[in-house]
Design a protein around this motif. Structure first.
Motif, PDB file in Angstrom:
ATOM      1  N   PHE B 352       1.113  -1.141   0.062  1.00 31.60           N
ATOM      2  CA  PHE B 352      -0.008   0.209   0.141  1.00 31.60           C
ATOM      3  C   PHE B 352       0.886   1.232   0.030  1.00 31.60           C
ATOM      4  O   PHE B 352       0.696   2.323  -0.678  1.00 31.60           O
ATOM      5  CB  PHE B 352      -0.912   0.014   1.177  1.00 31.60           C
ATOM      6  CG  PHE B 352      -1.807   1.476   1.444  1.00 31.60           C
ATOM      7  CD1 PHE B 352      -2.821   1.292   0.422  1.00 31.60           C
ATOM      8  CD2 PHE B 352      -1.360   2.297   2.212  1.00 31.60           C
ATOM      9  CE1 PHE B 352      -3.509   2.505   0.407  1.00 31.60           C
ATOM     10  CE2 PHE B 352      -2.260   3.438   2.251  1.00 31.60           C
ATOM     11  CZ  PHE B 352      -3.208   3.672   1.305  1.00 31.60           C
ATOM     12  N   THR B 353       1.960   1.363   0.885  1.00 32.04           N
ATOM     13  CA  THR B 353       2.963   2.337   0.947  1.00 32.04           C
ATOM     14  C   THR B 353       3.535   2.597  -0.554  1.00 32.04           C
ATOM     15  O   THR B 353       3.549   3.865  -1.025  1.00 32.04           O
ATOM     16  CB  THR B 353       3.995   2.051   1.747  1.00 32.04           C
ATOM     17  OG1 THR B 353       3.424   1.775   3.046  1.00 32.04           O
ATOM     18  CG2 THR B 353       5.033   3.122   1.811  1.00 32.04           C
ATOM     19  N   ASN B 355       2.302   1.678  -3.330  1.00 32.79           N
ATOM     20  CA  ASN B 355       0.959   2.297  -4.453  1.00 32.79           C
ATOM     21  C   ASN B 355       1.004   3.694  -4.082  1.00 32.79           C
ATOM     22  O   ASN B 355       0.946   4.779  -5.259  1.00 32.79           O
ATOM     23  CB  ASN B 355      -0.293   1.436  -3.936  1.00 32.79           C
ATOM     24  CG  ASN B 355      -1.385   2.053  -4.626  1.00 32.79           C
ATOM     25  OD1 ASN B 355      -1.798   3.281  -4.071  1.00 32.79           O
ATOM     26  ND2 ASN B 355      -2.136   1.233  -5.239  1.00 32.79           N
ATOM     27  N   GLN B 356       0.963   4.082  -2.798  1.00 35.07           N
ATOM     28  CA  GLN B 356       0.879   5.644  -2.726  1.00 35.07           C
ATOM     29  C   GLN B 356       2.102   6.505  -2.949  1.00 35.07           C
ATOM     30  O   GLN B 356       1.922   7.719  -3.331  1.00 35.07           O
ATOM     31  CB  GLN B 356       0.572   5.748  -1.107  1.00 35.07           C
ATOM     32  CG  GLN B 356      -0.644   5.146  -0.719  1.00 35.07           C
ATOM     33  CD  GLN B 356      -1.861   5.920  -1.227  1.00 35.07           C
ATOM     34  OE1 GLN B 356      -2.147   6.872  -0.719  1.00 35.07           O
ATOM     35  NE2 GLN B 356      -2.653   5.238  -1.865  1.00 35.07           N
ATOM     36  N   ALA B 489       6.135   4.530   5.048  1.00 39.01           N
ATOM     37  CA  ALA B 489       5.978   5.728   4.225  1.00 39.01           C
ATOM     38  C   ALA B 489       7.272   6.420   4.250  1.00 39.01           C
ATOM     39  O   ALA B 489       7.939   7.005   3.287  1.00 39.01           O
ATOM     40  CB  ALA B 489       4.778   6.413   4.402  1.00 39.01           C
ATOM     41  N   SER B 534     -11.820   4.797   2.002  1.00 33.85           N
ATOM     42  CA  SER B 534     -10.219   4.937   2.210  1.00 33.85           C
ATOM     43  C   SER B 534      -9.914   3.839   2.623  1.00 33.85           C
ATOM     44  O   SER B 534      -8.670   3.118   2.106  1.00 33.85           O
ATOM     45  CB  SER B 534     -10.061   6.008   3.098  1.00 33.85           C
ATOM     46  OG  SER B 534      -8.686   6.310   3.420  1.00 33.85           O
ATOM     47  N   LYS B 537      -8.891   0.751  -0.018  1.00 29.65           N
ATOM     48  CA  LYS B 537      -7.915   0.673  -0.968  1.00 29.65           C
ATOM     49  C   LYS B 537      -6.694  -0.221  -0.620  1.00 29.65           C
ATOM     50  O   LYS B 537      -5.660  -0.441  -1.303  1.00 29.65           O
ATOM     51  CB  LYS B 537      -7.207   2.339  -0.982  1.00 29.65           C
ATOM     52  CG  LYS B 537      -8.262   3.212  -1.728  1.00 29.65           C
ATOM     53  CD  LYS B 537      -7.715   4.447  -1.711  1.00 29.65           C
ATOM     54  CE  LYS B 537      -8.522   5.507  -2.594  1.00 29.65           C
ATOM     55  NZ  LYS B 537      -8.598   6.679  -2.323  1.00 29.65           N
ATOM     56  N   ARG B 566      -5.795   3.871   8.017  1.00 29.05           N
ATOM     57  CA  ARG B 566      -6.339   4.578   6.809  1.00 29.05           C
ATOM     58  C   ARG B 566      -7.645   5.532   7.252  1.00 29.05           C
ATOM     59  O   ARG B 566      -7.758   6.412   6.409  1.00 29.05           O
ATOM     60  CB  ARG B 566      -6.690   3.604   5.792  1.00 29.05           C
ATOM     61  CG  ARG B 566      -5.630   2.980   5.271  1.00 29.05           C
ATOM     62  CD  ARG B 566      -4.919   3.632   4.174  1.00 29.05           C
ATOM     63  NE  ARG B 566      -5.525   4.161   3.274  1.00 29.05           N
ATOM     64  CZ  ARG B 566      -5.158   5.641   2.705  1.00 29.05           C
ATOM     65  NH1 ARG B 566      -4.303   6.480   3.074  1.00 29.05           N
ATOM     66  NH2 ARG B 566      -6.099   5.952   1.501  1.00 29.05           N
TER      67      ARG B 566
END
Lengths: 191, 576
Positions: B352-353, B355-356, B489, B534, B537, B566
């Motif tokens: 997910f990190t 992806n962001q 992140a 949110s 995702k 999230r």
């Protein structure tokens, strides 16, 4: 006898391995030639999984092809629908009514088909549908859906005595879960 | 009394009965269970090697020292072990050596569907091909006698349907192998040109003798049919499909030894039938050989070279009516159910990190390849074991920016270290992320050199990833917890901005490991949830939207808390 075909379908992680092990044991003990075929690896991670159980005088192919299944034993409704093409027109579906949304549904890309049980019946399939999750929980664990389904399936095998099923349960289930699984089997059988 | 046994279990039983004493393998579907089953026999030393090349070389060493040895792998694993394979063909063996390669037609759990039979021809080695569990047991047992008699390793080729199907077998007793003490023999075992030149004719002569064996052995058998207007040559699981579809109608030449092929037997068989049909999955290996012998036949023109065959396909090609099944109304659309990362999978937070972060992600082989699947969609390349790290270097040197490689702990041990050495040596910019879930996940939880446990679960050596990367010259090595989105992140953005190569170790054990303790499932406070999606995702199978609100499936949720991080509205409760 001609070869008989049972498909066990569901979602990876639902317990089809024990179900096929138990059927394999049972049918071998009944003196049949038996083949059981599973797929391991990536598809097990929450994907659609299928196991083939075949028995008879002499079984060659380890897989069940289109239109050949005498039984589809299904842990989940969408999976019963997915494999419908493998069911013989005279075949019987024994399914849990549980619905598990696959990722395309979770993400909103697709929807879970409405009235799926009716749609399956409309195809001409004989369907024995049961809330197996509820019965499994009643027996003591949501993981015992497999034994509820087998209990239900045992109805259709009039030539296999109840004791033979019980012996196979004893042989295949870890001792500490035996009571729970017996209970689940009986709940399915008597539902 | 006969018992129901998986092909891989039967293979292990055959090895055991033949007196095998040493097994070294790298896990790979559909071959993994052979070595797992071997580990149950105390008479056989067994281990997981870091990769297939190491496993094969270890098995060769054990053979040299006089023990019957084994190494097993999946089809693509044999590519990794191809280097020793081609030359152990020249040196030959001392005690018997058996290699298993398991193909995956249909790609149930693989990145390609290469046909490993080509290796037997290319490396000039005999290859046996069982078609069910009993044959798996028998062929693995027989392979040792062949290996010692013809002084070469013997390859036994499995496929998914033989490896992972159970059928009835009769087991036997273990017979200890005769002692074969090691003898120094430089001319045989040192493959430098002067010696290898003398070994090549030995190889050719051996294959000629093996072909004589193939002509007379019962491993290749003709089964008579009632109608010789057509005849079939087949092997492996295709033999079972042929018998299922056609019964005893047409004569069948069943090849149990797929290389070298019995040319005379094939010619004789072809001479007794009208139309000759070759039934084989993937490439036209037998077919091309028949054509090279000048024998007219059909095969790939009927069956193609894609995926698996089945009884219905064969029935149809022989003009028989195959049964058709029931079907739903055309209007009913059945959504696919692709595999996905489990609830609580430690890979999820990291992907997910990524992806962001919007960076380019070069991937590798493992459960985490599922990072490419929507909604994470955070992987743009997957090739083979270790390629993420090596390709990162090339991508970066060619001007590619903002790029990371992701590779699992076991895959890193397998083939990632050499790629990392290239980055350290030739200095490219980029971030290598080692997804350390403390196990080999995809193949079903095998130990590896970073876990500190051996194949039997006993304490073993443990390679420390941080020390290893630092020793290679990486100054920037940091460890993050993939359940902590902020920590991930920060690490990714800081390391992408760094002006030297770096390694992030994303560390948390696989959520399916028995020793991992889970938190109670989370709940959604319907009053606080605004339905912004949110949380959706992150692509967690335990999360769905019900009536416009997020919903947690309590039977799946393990309380990892990634979704909670999230949520800006504090709608998730519980967990801790």
């Amino acid at each position: 006898m001609t070869t008989k075909n049972i498909m066990i379908v569901g979602v990876g992680g639902q317990g089809s391995v024990l179900a096929s092990k138990l059927l394999g044991h049972l049918l071998t003990e009944q003196g049949h030639d038996v083949k059981v075929s599973e797929v391991h690896g990536m598809s097990q991670r929450g994907g659609s999984v299928v196991t083939y159980v075949r028995y008879g005088e002499k079984v060659y192919s380890p897989v069940i092809d289109k239109g050949q299944a005498d039984f589809i034993v299904s842990f989940e409704l969408l999976e019963a629908a997915r494999w419908l093409g493998c069911l013989s027109p005279q075949g019987q579906i024994v399914t849990s009514t549980q619905q598990i949304d696959p990722m395309p549904v979770l993400t909103g890309a697709m929807t879970y088909p409405e009235n799926l049980l009716d749609e399956i019946r409309k195809s001409g399939a004989k369907v024995d549908a049961l809330d197996c999750l509820k019965l499994a929980e009643q027996a003591g664990s949501s993981k015992a859906v497999n034994l509820v389904l087998l209990g239900r399936l045992s109805h259709y095998f009039t030539d296999i005595p109840q004791e033979a099923w019980q012996e196979s349960i004893t042989a295949c289930v870890p001792a500490k879960f035996l009571d729970l699984n017996r209970k689940a089997f009986d709940l399915g059988r008597n539902a | 009394m006969k018992q129901l046994m998986q092909g891989n279990t039967a293979a292990a039983r055959g090895l055991y009965e033949a007196g095998c004493s040493f097994a070294s393998s790298y896990p790979g579907t559909p071959s993994t269970e052979i070595t797992e089953e071997i580990a149950e026999y105390d008479e056989i030393y067994s281990e997981w090697a870091p990769n297939e090349k190491v496993a094969m070389e270890a098995a060769f060493g054990a053979s040299l020292a006089g023990k019957r040895s084994f190494c097993g792998m999946k089809h693509v694993g044999l590519n990794v072990a191809a280097d020793p394979l081609f030359t152990v063909s020249y040196t030959g063996v001392n005690a018997g050596m058996v290699i298993c390669v398991a193909d995956d037609a249909g790609m149930h759990s693989s990145q390609n569907e290469q046909d490993s039979r080509h290796y037997a021809r290319a490396a000039k080695l005999p290859m046996l091909e069982p078609s069910d569990s009993q044959e798996a047991l028998d062929y693995f047992r027989r392979a040792y006698d062949l290996s010692e008699e013809y002084d070469c390793p013997v390859i036994v080729k499995m496929c998914t349907r033989v490896a992972h199907s159970q059928s009835l077998v009769e087991i036997g007793e273990r017979k200890e192998a005769p002692a074969r003490p090691y003898e120094k023999n430089i001319a045989k075992y040192v493959m430098m040109p002067g010696n290898a030149i003398k070994r090549h004719p030995v190889v050719e002569e051996r294959m000629r003798r093996l072909q004589d064996f193939a002509e007379v052995s019962d491993i290749n058998r003709v089964e008579n049919g009632t109608d010789s207007s057509a005849g079939i040559i087949t092997s492996s699981t295709c033999y079972q499909y042929v018998k299922e579809a056609l019964g005893d109608k047409y004569p069948v030449l069943k090849l149990g030894m797929i290389w070298p092929m019995p040319d005379r037997k094939i010619r004789e068989f072809a001479g007794t039938v009208g139309r000759l049909v070759i039934v084989e999955e993937l490439d036209g290996f037998i077919e091309e050989h028949c054509r090279a012998l000048g024998i007219e036949c059909e095969g790939k023109s009927l069956f193609g070279c894609l995926g698996e065959l089945s009884q219905n396909i064969i029935a149809e090609k022989f003009g028989l009516a195959a049964p058709s099944g029931l079907k739903l109304d055309d209007g009913v659309k059945i959504p696919g159910r692709p595999p996905m990362m489990c609830a609580g999978c430690p890979h999820r937070g990291l992907f997910f990190t990524l992806n962001q972060a919007g960076c380019t992600v070069l991937g590798d082989i493992g459960c985490y390849t599922l990072g490419a699947v929507a909604p994470l969609s955070a992987m743009e390349m997957t090739l083979c074991m270790g390629a993420s790290v090596s390709a990162l270097h090339g991508f970066s040197k060619a001007g590619g920016k903002n790029v990371v490689a992701v590779i699992g702990d076991s895959t890193f041990m397998h083939s990632g270290m050499t790629g990392l050495a290239n980055i350290a040596y030739n200095q490219s910019k980029g971030v290598v992320i080692i997804l350390d879930n403390s196990i080999t996940g995809m193949t079903g939880h095998q130990q590896n050199p970073t876990t500190g446990l051996n194949i039997k679960g006993d304490p073993a050596g443990k390679i420390d990833l941080e020390s290893l990367c630092r020793a290679m010259g990486f100054n920037r090595v940091r460890v993050v917890d993939p359940y902590n989105l902020k920590e991930c992140a920060d690490a990714v953005s800081e390391e992408l901005a760094a002006d030297e190569p770096s390694v992030i170790i994303s560390r948390r054990p696989c959520a399916l490991l028995k020793y991992v303790k889970h938190n109670p499932p989370l709940k959604v406070d319907g009053k606080k949830c605004v339905g912004c999606k949110s949380c959706m995702k992150i692509g967690c199978p335990a999360l769905s939207m019900k009536g416009g609100k997020a919903h947690v499936d309590a039977t799946l949720c393990v309380g990892c808390g990634v979704c909670e991080q999230r949520c800006k509205f504090g709608a998730f409760t519980g967990g801790e």
